[in-house]
Design a protein around this motif. Structure first.
Motif, short mmCIF file in Angstrom:
data_model
loop_
_atom_site.label_atom_id
_atom_site.label_comp_id
_atom_site.label_asym_id
_atom_site.label_seq_id
_atom_site.Cartn_x
_atom_site.Cartn_y
_atom_site.Cartn_z
N SER A 95 31.57 32.88 40.39
CA SER A 95 30.75 32.15 41.38
C SER A 95 31.46 31.98 42.71
O SER A 95 31.11 31.11 43.49
CB SER A 95 30.32 30.77 40.86
OG SER A 95 29.64 30.90 39.64
N ASN A 96 32.49 32.77 42.98
CA ASN A 96 33.30 32.61 44.17
C ASN A 96 33.10 33.81 45.11
O ASN A 96 33.39 34.93 44.74
CB ASN A 96 34.76 32.49 43.72
CG ASN A 96 35.72 32.31 44.86
OD1 ASN A 96 35.45 32.69 46.00
ND2 ASN A 96 36.85 31.72 44.56
N PRO A 97 32.58 33.56 46.34
CA PRO A 97 32.30 34.67 47.25
C PRO A 97 33.55 35.49 47.57
O PRO A 97 33.49 36.72 47.74
CB PRO A 97 31.79 33.99 48.52
CG PRO A 97 31.40 32.62 48.13
CD PRO A 97 32.21 32.26 46.92
N SER A 98 34.69 34.82 47.64
CA SER A 98 35.94 35.49 47.96
C SER A 98 36.29 36.51 46.86
O SER A 98 36.67 37.65 47.14
CB SER A 98 37.02 34.43 48.06
OG SER A 98 38.04 34.83 48.87
N ILE A 99 36.14 36.06 45.62
CA ILE A 99 36.43 36.95 44.49
C ILE A 99 35.40 38.08 44.45
O ILE A 99 35.74 39.24 44.18
CB ILE A 99 36.45 36.15 43.16
CG1 ILE A 99 37.62 35.17 43.21
CG2 ILE A 99 36.55 37.08 41.95
CD1 ILE A 99 37.76 34.31 42.00
#
Lengths: 333, 438
Positions: free
Chosen positions: B97-101
């Motif tokens: 759920s992490n945009p960076s990942i």
């Protein structure tokens, strides 16, 4: 340099630091020519490594040397990225915008320091976090960013894939070397001595004629500059700016982890910490929740049993900071 | 590799320098555990699939494992394209759920796994970073399940100008579909046409506020908007007081599930729920677990579905129809079907249809061209990139539905029924919309 007794010597550089310095230069050179021997995936990962080293070194400068523990450094990371978007939308070339964004963040951190450095210890730490949240909300109000919608650095689409990857990598490497060099020069100057005197005891340093406020201000602005640059470079490599991601406290958590594990207050420690974090992330990030639990547990073990970090445990001095006293028979004291 | 900078020419004779270079590359990459992409055999197609499986958006990714299993089974004997059979490998990744990942995973799949096509699904947090990474690297990317406006304009495209995107494509609902579904749904019950809205300050919320609210006002609804709120807000007293004072009878929101749970519980404590005839939520209330978490307060909440098991389409990839997919999932997992099943299936459907339609599935240009001209029918219905509102986008339906108490012995406490079909009349209406406060 000066001999205090016939059989004792005080030195800036020792054999180890001379070797260390040359090794550092060799590594830097090896990294600079990486695109000639490494694939695209490796280049992208190395870009991330440069950003991590930058972040770790900057938090270490603030906390390890300046004694200023901040948990709001993500503010500068987010503002660096935001400034890049804004400059690029104003028509500046995106790569130039990255460089200018670092300067813009440094400029902004000056007035911030006037207020924040009046706070002490825990107040400063929490105050910085509050400020980071406030700047996140302010950026959300920008109609260009539209809250969490964010914006992408579309101007980069004008460059082809290879150029982008190489430019971003070299910018990251250059930024890392530049900021590490600035920090090294600072620490070896009179100001460096003053910074460490303040960390150890601000009142005592003041009584010796050190202007504590000015000194802390310099290190605070340098740290903001480095982290702002890191945020801008991260954006150039990721393209998408979503405020929540860049203003996330996770960045400061990473900085603290890298510095704690590597060795707080040691120049080499921050670099080692960043490399360790990078390797842990490369190998274990896919394990999701367990990766985060592992990071937390590692940080706890280090702060309990190895408070000086991995580099402190090694105890080597590879770079010429401070002085070492050598006895005639070669034993260091 | 376009420039000679990155690799030495394959035709050059191997010199001492080349050996040294290779040695240096190995020395550097081996300890990092990163090997440069191996040259892929020409007869394997590699497809990246990125979705949120853990973290706050896990509800979306929960069913992906099952759908991927079906797709892999259907592709086990390869995919025939232009007289050649390709082996297919789907590489699925979890964004946490992490945009960076999400962005990093996309880069990793492109650089280290040499994917031929990227698929990304569910929410701007997943799709936008993946689309940007593909756009940067020149890899075709197809996505669904977020309002296309937030995907198109949120990534820097300007209204009225040429699309700045060459490699990324998106299909599925947009604000216009929400508008048509809402007007159709809200006309089913007599109300004072006063709508209290809670649109957060995020990608979806802002797209909806800018485009949907004015259209609803034009259609005769009075919009009572207390202004954007930040996700994670803990106290909604001011908004609730305003809605009570204005006497709104319809409530509409695009919150993340925890925010809606907090808001709706506070609304119930302050008596607001008694005056509301239609509770129309989006983004939350998509899945049974969101609604069950609200207990009695969840019954009769209306939502809008991007897929329902009653959709009359079947998957060209697996041959499954809606009921078959839903029943298969329930049998395999013991849990209730969700609308995400069909959406994920449709993404795989469209992705593999595009590969089949391409002149050469190993050529990224050919695949991107094939997506731009794709006209097909998937699990969610028609996907047509030749007639979208803007380039790179194919709009899809959003169907009004309602969570009602399930019949005795249904196995699950709630049932999800279709109440209107303005955006796709082929979908059968199953029930009449029930007033929330009845």
């Amino acid at each position: 340099m000066t001999a205090s007794a016939p059989d004792m010597r005080v030195d800036r550089s020792t054999k180890a630091t001379r070797i260390g310095l040359w090794a550092m230069l060799a590594v830097a050179l090896l990294l600079a020519v990486a695109p000639w021997y490494a694939g695209a995936g490796v280049i992208n990962r190395l870009t991330a490594l440069c950003v991590y080293v930058l972040l770790a070194a900057m938090w270490n400068a603030l906390a390890g040397y300046g004694g200023l523990v901040s948990i709001g450094q993500q503010m500068f990371f987010g503002l660096g990225a935001y400034a890049t978007i804004r400059l690029s939308e104003a028509g500046v070339d995106p790569f130039v915008a990255v460089a200018l964004a670092g300067l813009a963040v440094a400029l902004l951190s000056w007035p911030v320091s006037l207020v924040m450095l009046r706070l002490r210890g825990g107040e400063f730490a929490i105050g910085m976090w509050v400020l980071a949240s406030v700047s996140h909300l302010l950026v959300n109000l920008d109609p260009l960013i539209q809250g969490e919608t964010g914006r992408s650095l579309v101007a980069l689409n004008a460059y082809d894939t290879e150029t982008r990857r190489l430019m971003v990598f070299w910018m990251a490497l250059l930024a890392m070397l530049l900021v590490l060099g600035l920090l090294a020069a600072l620490l070896r100057s009179r100001l460096g001595l003053a910074i460490q005197a303040i960390r150890d005891n601000e009142e005592a340093a003041g009584s010796l004629g050190v202007d504590a406020f000015r000194t802390k201000q310099v290190i605070f602005v340098l740290s903001a500059f480095g982290i702002g640059l890191a945020g801008a470079i991260w954006l150039a490599s990721a393209t998408s700016f979503q405020p929540k991601t860049y203003f996330s406290v996770q960045w400061t958590a990473y900085m603290i982890f890298m510095v704690l594990v590597g060795g707080i207050g040691r120049f080499e420690g921050a670099i080692l910490g960043a490399c360790l974090f990078f390797l842990i992330e490369t190998w274990f990030a896919a394990t999701g929740v367990w990766y985060l639990i592992g990071l937390g547990a590692t940080a706890m073990v280090f702060s309990l049993y190895l408070p000086k970090g991995a580099w402190g445990a090694i105890g080597l001095r590879l770079l010429p900071f401070g002085y070492s006293v050598t006895q005639g028979n070669g034993d260091r004291t | 590799m376009k420039t000679g900078l990155m690799t030495t020419s394959a035709t050059a004779r191997i010199s001492r320098r080349d050996v040294l270079r290779a040695g240096a590359a190995m020395g550097l990459t081996l300890p990092l555990g990163l090997q440069p992409a191996m040259a892929q055999a020409g007869d394997t197609l590699r497809v990246g699939f990125i979705s949120p499986i853990t973290g706050p958006l896990a509800g979306f990714g929960k069913t992906d494992g099952y759908v991927l299993e079906q797709a892999r089974a259907a592709l086990a004997s390869g995919l025939a394209i232009g007289g050649k059979t390709y082996a297919v490998e789907i590489l699925d990744r979890d964004t946490q759920s992490n945009p960076s990942i999400a962005g990093q995973l996309a880069k990793d799949l492109i650089d280290n796994e040499a994917v031929d096509l990227m698929l990304a699904i569910s929410t701007p947090e997943t799709i936008n970073p993946v689309s940007d990474a593909c756009e940067a690297a020149g890899v075709p990317c197809l996505s669904t399940v977020m309002p296309w406006e937030a995907w198109y304009f949120g990534r820097g495209a300007e209204p009225g100008k040429l699309s700045p995107f060459k490699w990324s494509f998106h299909f599925g609902f947009g604000v216009d579909e929400f508008y048509r579904a809402y007007v159709s749904q809200w006309g089913l019950i007599e109300t004072n046409k006063k709508v209290g809205v809670m649109y957060p300050n995020d990608a979806d919320g802002n797209a909806i506020r800018a485009v949907l609210a004015p259209k609803l006002a034009e259609a005769g609804y009075t919009i009572v908007d207390p202004g954007p709120y930040e996700t994670g807000t803990a106290d909604y007293s001011a908004q609730i007081a305003l809605f009570r004072q204005e006497g709104v009878e319809i409530f509409n929101s695009f919150p993340i599930p925890p925010d809606f749970a907090a808001f709706w519980r506070q609304a119930a404590q302050q008596g607001l729920h008694k005056q509301i005839k239609i509770v129309q939520v989006a983004k939350t209330g998509l899945f049974p677990s969101d609604i069950e978490a609200l207990g009695e307060l969840g019954v009769n909440i209306a939502s809008a579905a991007y897929w329902h098991r009653d959709f009359p389409y079947s998957s060209p990839l697996t041959g499954l129809d809606g009921k078959g997919l839903a029943a298969g999932y329930e049998a395999a997992s013991g849990q209730q079907w969700t609308q995400q099943l069909g959406a994920t299936m449709s993404l795989l459907d469209a992705g593999f249809e595009a590969l089949k339609a391409s002149a050469d599935p190993k050529s990224k240009e050919a695949v991107a061209t094939a997506i731009a001209g794709l006209q097909t029918v998937t699990m969610i219905g028609k996907v047509d990139f030749t007639a979208g509102p803007v380039a790179n986008v194919s709009p899809g339906p959003i169907i009004g539905a309602q969570w009602v108490k399930a019949a005795e012995g249904a196995g699950f406490p709630l049932d999800y029924v279709v109440t209107e079909n303005a955006t796709d009349p082929a979908v059968p209406v199953a029930a009449k919309l029930q007033p929330y406060n009845a």
